[in-house]
Design a protein around this motif. Structure first.
Motif, PDB file in Angstrom:
ATOM      1  N   HIS A  59      12.197   6.946 -24.643  1.00  0.00           N
ATOM      2  CA  HIS A  59      13.059   6.027 -25.397  1.00  0.00           C
ATOM      3  C   HIS A  59      13.454   4.854 -24.493  1.00  0.00           C
ATOM      4  O   HIS A  59      13.776   5.035 -23.312  1.00  0.00           O
ATOM      5  N   TRP A  60      13.455   3.647 -25.038  1.00  0.00           N
ATOM      6  CA  TRP A  60      13.725   2.452 -24.236  1.00  0.00           C
ATOM      7  C   TRP A  60      15.094   2.514 -23.567  1.00  0.00           C
ATOM      8  O   TRP A  60      15.247   2.076 -22.412  1.00  0.00           O
ATOM      9  N   PHE A  61      16.098   3.059 -24.248  1.00  0.00           N
ATOM     10  CA  PHE A  61      17.439   3.085 -23.652  1.00  0.00           C
ATOM     11  C   PHE A  61      17.473   4.028 -22.456  1.00  0.00           C
ATOM     12  O   PHE A  61      18.068   3.715 -21.421  1.00  0.00           O
ATOM     13  N   TYR A  62      16.847   5.169 -22.581  1.00  0.00           N
ATOM     14  CA  TYR A  62      16.799   6.118 -21.470  1.00  0.00           C
ATOM     15  C   TYR A  62      16.063   5.520 -20.283  1.00  0.00           C
ATOM     16  O   TYR A  62      16.517   5.626 -19.130  1.00  0.00           O
ATOM     17  N   GLN A  63      14.929   4.880 -20.552  1.00  0.00           N
ATOM     18  CA  GLN A  63      14.115   4.307 -19.480  1.00  0.00           C
ATOM     19  C   GLN A  63      14.832   3.173 -18.759  1.00  0.00           C
ATOM     20  O   GLN A  63      14.795   3.085 -17.529  1.00  0.00           O
ATOM     21  N   TRP A  93      18.256   2.078 -19.090  1.00  0.00           N
ATOM     22  CA  TRP A  93      19.681   2.136 -18.777  1.00  0.00           C
ATOM     23  C   TRP A  93      20.074   3.389 -17.992  1.00  0.00           C
ATOM     24  O   TRP A  93      21.033   3.360 -17.213  1.00  0.00           O
ATOM     25  N   ILE A  94      19.354   4.490 -18.194  1.00  0.00           N
ATOM     26  CA  ILE A  94      19.704   5.724 -17.491  1.00  0.00           C
ATOM     27  C   ILE A  94      18.783   5.973 -16.306  1.00  0.00           C
ATOM     28  O   ILE A  94      19.238   6.283 -15.203  1.00  0.00           O
ATOM     29  N   GLN A  95      17.490   5.810 -16.503  1.00  0.00           N
ATOM     30  CA  GLN A  95      16.530   6.058 -15.433  1.00  0.00           C
ATOM     31  C   GLN A  95      16.473   4.932 -14.409  1.00  0.00           C
ATOM     32  O   GLN A  95      16.152   5.163 -13.244  1.00  0.00           O
ATOM     33  N   THR A  96      16.763   3.715 -14.849  1.00  0.00           N
ATOM     34  CA  THR A  96      16.692   2.561 -13.948  1.00  0.00           C
ATOM     35  C   THR A  96      18.076   2.255 -13.387  1.00  0.00           C
ATOM     36  O   THR A  96      18.994   1.941 -14.141  1.00  0.00           O
ATOM     37  N   PRO A  97      18.270   2.368 -12.074  1.00  0.00           N
ATOM     38  CA  PRO A  97      19.594   2.099 -11.488  1.00  0.00           C
ATOM     39  C   PRO A  97      20.043   0.667 -11.756  1.00  0.00           C
ATOM     40  O   PRO A  97      19.272  -0.285 -11.619  1.00  0.00           O
ATOM     41  N   ARG A  98      21.295   0.516 -12.160  1.00  0.00           N
ATOM     42  CA  ARG A  98      21.887  -0.794 -12.400  1.00  0.00           C
ATOM     43  C   ARG A  98      23.260  -0.829 -11.727  1.00  0.00           C
ATOM     44  O   ARG A  98      24.084   0.058 -11.948  1.00  0.00           O
ATOM     45  N   THR A  99      23.495  -1.839 -10.956  1.00  0.00           N
ATOM     46  CA  THR A  99      24.804  -2.008 -10.339  1.00  0.00           C
ATOM     47  C   THR A  99      25.841  -2.269 -11.423  1.00  0.00           C
ATOM     48  O   THR A  99      25.633  -3.095 -12.307  1.00  0.00           O
ATOM     49  N   GLY A 100      26.953  -1.543 -11.349  1.00  0.00           N
ATOM     50  CA  GLY A 100      28.020  -1.747 -12.320  1.00  0.00           C
ATOM     51  C   GLY A 100      27.908  -0.887 -13.561  1.00  0.00           C
ATOM     52  O   GLY A 100      28.704  -1.026 -14.485  1.00  0.00           O
ATOM     53  N   VAL A 101      26.917   0.019 -13.594  1.00  0.00           N
ATOM     54  CA  VAL A 101      26.737   0.916 -14.733  1.00  0.00           C
ATOM     55  C   VAL A 101      27.075   2.341 -14.302  1.00  0.00           C
ATOM     56  O   VAL A 101      26.515   2.852 -13.331  1.00  0.00           O
ATOM     57  N   ARG A 102      27.977   2.978 -15.023  1.00  0.00           N
ATOM     58  CA  ARG A 102      28.397   4.338 -14.721  1.00  0.00           C
ATOM     59  C   ARG A 102      27.819   5.283 -15.779  1.00  0.00           C
ATOM     60  O   ARG A 102      27.918   5.017 -16.971  1.00  0.00           O
ATOM     61  N   HIS A 103      27.223   6.375 -15.320  1.00  0.00           N
ATOM     62  CA  HIS A 103      26.602   7.347 -16.220  1.00  0.00           C
ATOM     63  C   HIS A 103      27.284   8.695 -16.068  1.00  0.00           C
ATOM     64  O   HIS A 103      27.399   9.219 -14.954  1.00  0.00           O
ATOM     65  N   ILE A 104      27.749   9.274 -17.201  1.00  0.00           N
ATOM     66  CA  ILE A 104      28.384  10.586 -17.192  1.00  0.00           C
ATOM     67  C   ILE A 104      27.630  11.477 -18.176  1.00  0.00           C
ATOM     68  O   ILE A 104      27.515  11.143 -19.359  1.00  0.00           O
ATOM     69  N   HIS A 105      27.133  12.606 -17.681  1.00  0.00           N
ATOM     70  CA  HIS A 105      26.378  13.537 -18.518  1.00  0.00           C
ATOM     71  C   HIS A 105      27.295  14.682 -18.930  1.00  0.00           C
ATOM     72  O   HIS A 105      27.861  15.386 -18.090  1.00  0.00           O
ATOM     73  N   PHE A 106      27.439  14.899 -20.244  1.00  0.00           N
ATOM     74  CA  PHE A 106      28.375  15.871 -20.787  1.00  0.00           C
ATOM     75  C   PHE A 106      27.681  17.136 -21.274  1.00  0.00           C
ATOM     76  O   PHE A 106      26.587  17.081 -21.840  1.00  0.00           O
ATOM     77  N   LEU A 107      28.337  18.262 -21.071  1.00  0.00           N
ATOM     78  CA  LEU A 107      27.964  19.534 -21.675  1.00  0.00           C
ATOM     79  C   LEU A 107      29.153  20.042 -22.484  1.00  0.00           C
ATOM     80  O   LEU A 107      30.264  19.515 -22.369  1.00  0.00           O
ATOM     81  N   MET A 108      28.928  21.068 -23.297  1.00  0.00           N
ATOM     82  CA  MET A 108      30.011  21.557 -24.148  1.00  0.00           C
ATOM     83  C   MET A 108      31.236  21.998 -23.343  1.00  0.00           C
ATOM     84  O   MET A 108      32.367  21.869 -23.796  1.00  0.00           O
ATOM     85  N   ARG A 109      30.989  22.507 -22.140  1.00  0.00           N
ATOM     86  CA  ARG A 109      32.113  22.981 -21.335  1.00  0.00           C
ATOM     87  C   ARG A 109      32.971  21.834 -20.802  1.00  0.00           C
ATOM     88  O   ARG A 109      34.021  22.073 -20.196  1.00  0.00           O
ATOM     89  N   ASP A 110      32.536  20.607 -21.019  1.00  0.00           N
ATOM     90  CA  ASP A 110      33.352  19.451 -20.647  1.00  0.00           C
ATOM     91  C   ASP A 110      34.320  19.060 -21.754  1.00  0.00           C
ATOM     92  O   ASP A 110      35.060  18.088 -21.621  1.00  0.00           O
ATOM     93  N   ASN A 111      34.313  19.821 -22.843  1.00  0.00           N
ATOM     94  CA  ASN A 111      35.257  19.606 -23.934  1.00  0.00           C
ATOM     95  C   ASN A 111      36.329  20.693 -23.862  1.00  0.00           C
ATOM     96  O   ASN A 111      36.064  21.855 -24.194  1.00  0.00           O
ATOM     97  N   PRO A 112      37.536  20.354 -23.425  1.00  0.00           N
ATOM     98  CA  PRO A 112      38.558  21.378 -23.186  1.00  0.00           C
ATOM     99  C   PRO A 112      39.053  22.076 -24.445  1.00  0.00           C
ATOM    100  O   PRO A 112      39.691  23.123 -24.343  1.00  0.00           O
ATOM    101  N   ILE A 113      38.783  21.532 -25.618  1.00  0.00           N
ATOM    102  CA  ILE A 113      39.296  22.175 -26.833  1.00  0.00           C
ATOM    103  C   ILE A 113      38.382  23.293 -27.319  1.00  0.00           C
ATOM    104  O   ILE A 113      38.762  24.064 -28.197  1.00  0.00           O
ATOM    105  N   LEU A 114      37.168  23.405 -26.749  1.00  0.00           N
ATOM    106  CA  LEU A 114      36.239  24.447 -27.176  1.00  0.00           C
ATOM    107  C   LEU A 114      36.467  25.727 -26.382  1.00  0.00           C
ATOM    108  O   LEU A 114      36.575  25.700 -25.154  1.00  0.00           O
TER     109      LEU A 114
END
Length: 412
Positions: free
Chosen positions: A164-168, A170-191
């Motif tokens: 996918h173009w966005f993954y290639q 924005w996520i795979q290509t390092p960019r200065t000033g871009v922060r990436h956070i990868h979430f899993l279900m355990r990162d949701n405290p209400i679950l």
């Protein structure tokens, strides 16, 4: 809805609002708590740093934006804002004390959508499910923020294909000033742990990798590997099938050009299980209409007699002429709704994962064979079943059509 506690990754979203970074990407598993936290942080940032300024909230469609962003925003308790939404212009005016800002709601559903956002000047954009939006729309929205040195871009999505173009870009290509956070279900405290386990049971195969593990993976190989390896898990005897159902429908894929004539009858039990009562395929090309009628009515009569049911709907994939001809004998044939190609393996896979799909083994040989052998189209970024003539999927299609009239209610 009150946000009482935040996970560490949710706190990182709020820290982004105070950072010098210009873009935040939150991707990962479903129900991982990324959207609500991002929405609250986005609003606090916008209202705390700007006045009389325009922003954008973007989803796949305007309706999706209203459902997934606007409605949850208005439900968050504790935010000191007043909201006024104007349906005609799709604008949300937010006020707090002497501060007032306008948030435009957009839908990036196709390549023409970029024109909707042209001409605006925006200080920030929140993209909900950015992987579902066309590149032209996303890039046009980004361009609308270039006049503001302090503008920020907020992206969230569930994973798609690794090509996918966005993954290639924005996520795979390092960019200065871009922060990436990868979430899993355990990162949701209400679950709770029990809720996480229950959600994980709803998916299998590539869909488990995408929606539970949050991985950008390509759909490859056998579509239903557990069914292919353990078909007996999904097979029942006719004597085990219930006597009463919430609904009973047929699907009819009329053959041509090397494809077969296929019919499937499905029924939803009051136990929430989808029972496939019968599935039959006939290898033939250009059948005379008389033989098409014999095949269709024979299948319907045999199924009704075997299970003591009445079939009132046959969702048919063919021209109005053939449907009208069939209806001269019995007025139960209608042109089928065709669910999106990528939704078909997803929905069938979910029914399998939840233990809600059972096939009458003595009457569904054609469907069992096809479900065991269909593969993903590895040339398509979307998880769709290969349909290039190298293998027949006519019975699977007729199965999908048998569900088409109730497609949006299969989760009930």
């Amino acid at each position: 809805m009150r946000i009482k506690t935040l996970s560490e990754k949710q706190r990182q979203i709020f820290r982004f609002a105070q950072s010098a970074d210009y873009a935040l990407i939150c991707d990962g598993a479903v129900r991982s708590g990324k959207t609500v936290a991002m929405l609250a942080a986005f609003m606090l940032w916008a209202m705390g740093n700007f006045n009389n300024t325009n922003f954008a909230l973007c989803g796949k469609t305007v309706q999706a934006t209203e459902r997934n962003l606007l409605n949850p925003l208005r439900q968050i308790q504790g935010l000191p804002y007043r909201y006024k939404y104007k349906i005609s212009t799709k604008t949300l005016t937010v006020t707090c004390g002497g501060v007032e800002n306008v948030f435009y709601l957009f839908g990036g559903k196709d390549e023409s959508s970029y024109a909707l956002i042209q001409g605006l000047t925006l200080a920030g954009v929140l993209f909900d499910e950015v992987a579902l939006m066309p590149r032209s729309f996303v890039e046009q929205a980004i361009a609308r923020t270039l006049s503001y040195a302090e503008a920020k871009l907020w992206f969230n999505c569930n994973p798609d294909s690794p090509t996918h173009w966005f993954y290639q870009e924005w996520i795979q290509t390092p960019r200065t000033g871009v922060r990436h956070i990868h979430f899993l279900m355990r990162d949701n405290p209400i679950l709770t742990e029990k809720e996480i386990e229950k959600a994980a049971m709803m998916f299998s195969g590539v869909f488990y990798d995408k929606y539970i593990k949050g991985l950008w993976v390509r759909a490859e190989g056998i579509v239903f590997p557990d069914f292919a390896n353990n078909p007996e898990k999904y097979i029942v005897q006719a004597s085990e099938v219930p006597k009463r159902f919430r609904w009973v429908d047929c699907g009819f894929d009329i053959g041509g050009n090397n494809s077969a004539y296929a019919m499937t009858c499905s029924a939803m039990g009051y136990d929430g299980v989808l029972y496939v009562l019968a599935a039959k395929k006939r290898q033939a090309q250009d059948l005379p209409m008389e033989e098409v009628e014999q095949y269709a009515f024979g299948f319907i009569d045999d199924t009704e007699a075997k299970y003591g049911v009445r079939i009132h709907n046959v969702n048919t994939d063919h021209s109005d002429v053939i449907i009208n001809t069939l209806n001269e004998k019995r007025y139960i044939f209608g042109k089928t709704y065709k669910p999106p190609l990528e939704d078909r393996p997803f929905q069938i896979s979910r029914l399998m994962a939840l233990g809600r799909l059972k096939l009458a083994g003595d009457a569904c040989g054609a469907l069992i064979d096809e479900l065991s052998n269909v593969v993903f189209d590895d040339k398509n970024e979307k998880p769709v079943i290969l349909d290039d003539g190298s293998m027949q999927i006519d019975t699977v299609d007729s199965f999908v059509y048998s569900l088409a009239g109730n497609w949006n209610y299969l989760d009930d």
